[in-house]
Design a protein around this motif. Structure first.
Motif, PDB file in Angstrom:
ATOM      1  N   ASN A  97     -38.431 -40.801  19.535  1.00  0.00           N
ATOM      2  CA  ASN A  97     -37.322 -41.502  18.878  1.00  0.00           C
ATOM      3  C   ASN A  97     -35.968 -40.957  19.334  1.00  0.00           C
ATOM      4  OD1 ASN A  97     -39.099 -43.187  17.474  1.00  0.00           O
ATOM      5  ND2 ASN A  97     -39.311 -41.691  15.838  1.00  0.00           N
ATOM      6  N   GLU A  98     -35.820 -40.848  20.642  1.00  0.00           N
ATOM      7  CA  GLU A  98     -34.583 -40.448  21.313  1.00  0.00           C
ATOM      8  C   GLU A  98     -34.224 -38.976  21.142  1.00  0.00           C
ATOM      9  OE1 GLU A  98     -31.439 -43.215  20.455  1.00  0.00           O
ATOM     10  OE2 GLU A  98     -32.660 -44.932  21.045  1.00  0.00           O
ATOM     11  N   ALA A  99     -35.158 -38.153  20.685  1.00  0.00           N
ATOM     12  CA  ALA A  99     -34.927 -36.708  20.574  1.00  0.00           C
ATOM     13  C   ALA A  99     -35.973 -35.987  21.414  1.00  0.00           C
ATOM     14  CB  ALA A  99     -35.019 -36.253  19.124  1.00  0.00           C
ATOM     15  N   ILE A 100     -35.522 -35.059  22.247  1.00  0.00           N
ATOM     16  CA  ILE A 100     -36.464 -34.292  23.065  1.00  0.00           C
ATOM     17  C   ILE A 100     -37.176 -33.285  22.171  1.00  0.00           C
ATOM     18  CG2 ILE A 100     -36.665 -32.615  24.934  1.00  0.00           C
ATOM     19  CD1 ILE A 100     -34.337 -34.081  26.292  1.00  0.00           C
ATOM     20  N   LEU A 101     -38.503 -33.277  22.292  1.00  0.00           N
ATOM     21  CA  LEU A 101     -39.315 -32.351  21.494  1.00  0.00           C
ATOM     22  C   LEU A 101     -39.542 -31.053  22.248  1.00  0.00           C
ATOM     23  CD1 LEU A 101     -42.240 -34.531  20.074  1.00  0.00           C
ATOM     24  CD2 LEU A 101     -40.223 -33.699  18.870  1.00  0.00           C
ATOM     25  N   GLU A 102     -39.313 -29.957  21.584  1.00  0.00           N
ATOM     26  CA  GLU A 102     -39.721 -28.667  22.132  1.00  0.00           C
ATOM     27  C   GLU A 102     -41.252 -28.647  22.155  1.00  0.00           C
ATOM     28  OE1 GLU A 102     -37.793 -26.214  23.266  1.00  0.00           O
ATOM     29  OE2 GLU A 102     -35.933 -27.258  22.758  1.00  0.00           O
ATOM     30  N   LYS A 103     -41.815 -27.967  23.122  1.00  0.00           N
ATOM     31  CA  LYS A 103     -43.283 -27.918  23.231  1.00  0.00           C
ATOM     32  C   LYS A 103     -43.909 -27.378  21.946  1.00  0.00           C
ATOM     33  CE  LYS A 103     -46.999 -26.726  26.271  1.00  0.00           C
ATOM     34  NZ  LYS A 103     -47.390 -26.351  27.614  1.00  0.00           N
ATOM     35  N   SER A 104     -43.251 -26.434  21.310  1.00  0.00           N
ATOM     36  CA  SER A 104     -43.779 -25.861  20.070  1.00  0.00           C
ATOM     37  C   SER A 104     -43.840 -26.877  18.936  1.00  0.00           C
ATOM     38  CB  SER A 104     -42.935 -24.657  19.648  1.00  0.00           C
ATOM     39  OG  SER A 104     -41.593 -25.056  19.418  1.00  0.00           O
ATOM     40  N   ALA A 105     -43.092 -27.973  19.035  1.00  0.00           N
ATOM     41  CA  ALA A 105     -43.076 -29.002  17.986  1.00  0.00           C
ATOM     42  C   ALA A 105     -44.123 -30.088  18.202  1.00  0.00           C
ATOM     43  CB  ALA A 105     -41.690 -29.628  17.894  1.00  0.00           C
ATOM     44  N   HIS A 106     -44.818 -30.078  19.324  1.00  0.00           N
ATOM     45  CA  HIS A 106     -45.803 -31.127  19.607  1.00  0.00           C
ATOM     46  C   HIS A 106     -46.893 -31.197  18.540  1.00  0.00           C
ATOM     47  CE1 HIS A 106     -44.914 -31.393  24.225  1.00  0.00           C
ATOM     48  NE2 HIS A 106     -43.850 -31.607  23.479  1.00  0.00           N
ATOM     49  N   TYR A 107     -47.301 -30.052  17.995  1.00  0.00           N
ATOM     50  CA  TYR A 107     -48.378 -30.033  16.995  1.00  0.00           C
ATOM     51  C   TYR A 107     -47.890 -30.410  15.606  1.00  0.00           C
ATOM     52  CZ  TYR A 107     -51.283 -27.863  20.521  1.00  0.00           C
ATOM     53  OH  TYR A 107     -52.000 -27.623  21.674  1.00  0.00           O
ATOM     54  N   ASP A 108     -46.590 -30.283  15.365  1.00  0.00           N
ATOM     55  CA  ASP A 108     -46.033 -30.531  14.035  1.00  0.00           C
ATOM     56  C   ASP A 108     -45.389 -31.900  13.885  1.00  0.00           C
ATOM     57  OD1 ASP A 108     -46.733 -27.917  13.328  1.00  0.00           O
ATOM     58  OD2 ASP A 108     -44.812 -27.133  14.021  1.00  0.00           O
ATOM     59  N   THR A 109     -45.196 -32.602  14.995  1.00  0.00           N
ATOM     60  CA  THR A 109     -44.498 -33.883  14.959  1.00  0.00           C
ATOM     61  C   THR A 109     -45.489 -34.996  14.649  1.00  0.00           C
ATOM     62  OG1 THR A 109     -42.880 -33.075  16.540  1.00  0.00           O
ATOM     63  CG2 THR A 109     -43.036 -35.466  16.255  1.00  0.00           C
ATOM     64  N   THR A 110     -45.353 -35.582  13.472  1.00  0.00           N
ATOM     65  CA  THR A 110     -46.247 -36.652  13.027  1.00  0.00           C
ATOM     66  C   THR A 110     -45.737 -37.991  13.531  1.00  0.00           C
ATOM     67  OG1 THR A 110     -46.785 -35.377  11.048  1.00  0.00           O
ATOM     68  CG2 THR A 110     -47.320 -37.724  11.020  1.00  0.00           C
ATOM     69  N   LEU A 111     -46.626 -38.738  14.164  1.00  0.00           N
ATOM     70  CA  LEU A 111     -46.275 -40.048  14.705  1.00  0.00           C
ATOM     71  C   LEU A 111     -46.492 -41.137  13.671  1.00  0.00           C
ATOM     72  CD1 LEU A 111     -48.035 -39.669  18.175  1.00  0.00           C
ATOM     73  CD2 LEU A 111     -45.646 -39.183  17.597  1.00  0.00           C
ATOM     74  N   CYS A 112     -45.645 -42.148  13.714  1.00  0.00           N
ATOM     75  CA  CYS A 112     -45.747 -43.308  12.833  1.00  0.00           C
ATOM     76  C   CYS A 112     -45.683 -44.573  13.684  1.00  0.00           C
ATOM     77  CB  CYS A 112     -44.601 -43.324  11.830  1.00  0.00           C
ATOM     78  SG  CYS A 112     -44.582 -41.915  10.720  1.00  0.00           S
ATOM     79  N   ALA A 113     -46.269 -45.640  13.173  1.00  0.00           N
ATOM     80  CA  ALA A 113     -46.226 -46.923  13.876  1.00  0.00           C
ATOM     81  C   ALA A 113     -44.782 -47.281  14.207  1.00  0.00           C
ATOM     82  CB  ALA A 113     -46.865 -48.010  13.028  1.00  0.00           C
ATOM     83  N   GLY A 114     -44.568 -47.735  15.424  1.00  0.00           N
ATOM     84  CA  GLY A 114     -43.250 -48.140  15.859  1.00  0.00           C
ATOM     85  C   GLY A 114     -42.423 -47.043  16.501  1.00  0.00           C
ATOM     86  N   ASP A 115     -42.909 -45.789  16.452  1.00  0.00           N
ATOM     87  CA  ASP A 115     -42.172 -44.702  17.096  1.00  0.00           C
ATOM     88  C   ASP A 115     -42.025 -44.990  18.585  1.00  0.00           C
ATOM     89  OD1 ASP A 115     -41.815 -43.228  14.811  1.00  0.00           O
ATOM     90  OD2 ASP A 115     -43.350 -41.734  15.275  1.00  0.00           O
ATOM     91  N   ARG A 116     -40.898 -44.541  19.139  1.00  0.00           N
ATOM     92  CA  ARG A 116     -40.621 -44.697  20.563  1.00  0.00           C
ATOM     93  C   ARG A 116     -40.845 -43.342  21.239  1.00  0.00           C
ATOM     94  NH1 ARG A 116     -38.465 -49.537  21.468  1.00  0.00           N
ATOM     95  NH2 ARG A 116     -37.766 -49.005  23.557  1.00  0.00           N
ATOM     96  N   ILE A 117     -41.794 -43.313  22.153  1.00  0.00           N
ATOM     97  CA  ILE A 117     -42.163 -42.093  22.852  1.00  0.00           C
ATOM     98  C   ILE A 117     -41.894 -42.280  24.332  1.00  0.00           C
ATOM     99  CG2 ILE A 117     -44.046 -40.470  23.350  1.00  0.00           C
ATOM    100  CD1 ILE A 117     -43.441 -40.690  20.345  1.00  0.00           C
ATOM    101  N   GLU A 118     -41.236 -41.317  24.924  1.00  0.00           N
ATOM    102  CA  GLU A 118     -41.074 -41.279  26.381  1.00  0.00           C
ATOM    103  C   GLU A 118     -41.774 -40.016  26.861  1.00  0.00           C
ATOM    104  OE1 GLU A 118     -39.575 -43.564  28.439  1.00  0.00           O
ATOM    105  OE2 GLU A 118     -39.162 -44.832  26.690  1.00  0.00           O
ATOM    106  N   ILE A 119     -42.649 -40.162  27.844  1.00  0.00           N
ATOM    107  CA  ILE A 119     -43.347 -39.022  28.412  1.00  0.00           C
ATOM    108  C   ILE A 119     -42.986 -38.971  29.889  1.00  0.00           C
ATOM    109  CG2 ILE A 119     -45.581 -37.958  28.887  1.00  0.00           C
ATOM    110  CD1 ILE A 119     -46.694 -39.606  26.503  1.00  0.00           C
ATOM    111  N   VAL A 120     -42.372 -37.875  30.291  1.00  0.00           N
ATOM    112  CA  VAL A 120     -41.984 -37.689  31.675  1.00  0.00           C
ATOM    113  C   VAL A 120     -42.697 -36.457  32.186  1.00  0.00           C
ATOM    114  CG1 VAL A 120     -40.050 -37.280  33.244  1.00  0.00           C
ATOM    115  CG2 VAL A 120     -39.720 -38.682  31.200  1.00  0.00           C
ATOM    116  N   HIS A 121     -43.506 -36.635  33.239  1.00  0.00           N
ATOM    117  CA  HIS A 121     -44.152 -35.462  33.821  1.00  0.00           C
ATOM    118  C   HIS A 121     -43.772 -35.354  35.279  1.00  0.00           C
ATOM    119  CE1 HIS A 121     -47.558 -37.649  35.794  1.00  0.00           C
ATOM    120  NE2 HIS A 121     -47.367 -38.487  34.815  1.00  0.00           N
ATOM    121  N   PHE A 122     -43.825 -34.148  35.765  1.00  0.00           N
ATOM    122  CA  PHE A 122     -43.326 -33.842  37.085  1.00  0.00           C
ATOM    123  C   PHE A 122     -44.463 -33.900  38.091  1.00  0.00           C
ATOM    124  CE2 PHE A 122     -40.696 -31.910  33.892  1.00  0.00           C
ATOM    125  CZ  PHE A 122     -39.435 -32.350  34.272  1.00  0.00           C
TER     126      PHE A 122
END
Length: 67
Positions: free
Chosen positions: A38-63
């Protein structure tokens, strides 16, 4: 549950509740990447604590290496 992932509406199983579970579902958990939720970059440590909801906007960029 429907999420917008990299600009595309994608239905994922309802048991996927966190950003970490989403990365695991797409087999990206071992990749070097950035997750934007939802337009905020997640710290890796927050991946386990961030609860997803229907309609959330996720961008995944890998190198990808190469030359």
């Amino acid at each position: 549950m429907e999420l917008i992932i990299n600009g595309e509406a994608i239905n994922i199983p309802d048991h996927i509740k966190t950003a970490a579970a989403l990365l695991n579902y797409f087999q990206l958990e071992d990749k070097v990447l950035i997750v934007e939720w939802n337009e905020a970059i997640l710290e890796k440590s927050a991946h386990y604590d961030t609860t997803l909801c229907a309609g959330d906007r996720i961008e995944i960029v890998h190198f990808v290496g190469g030359g």
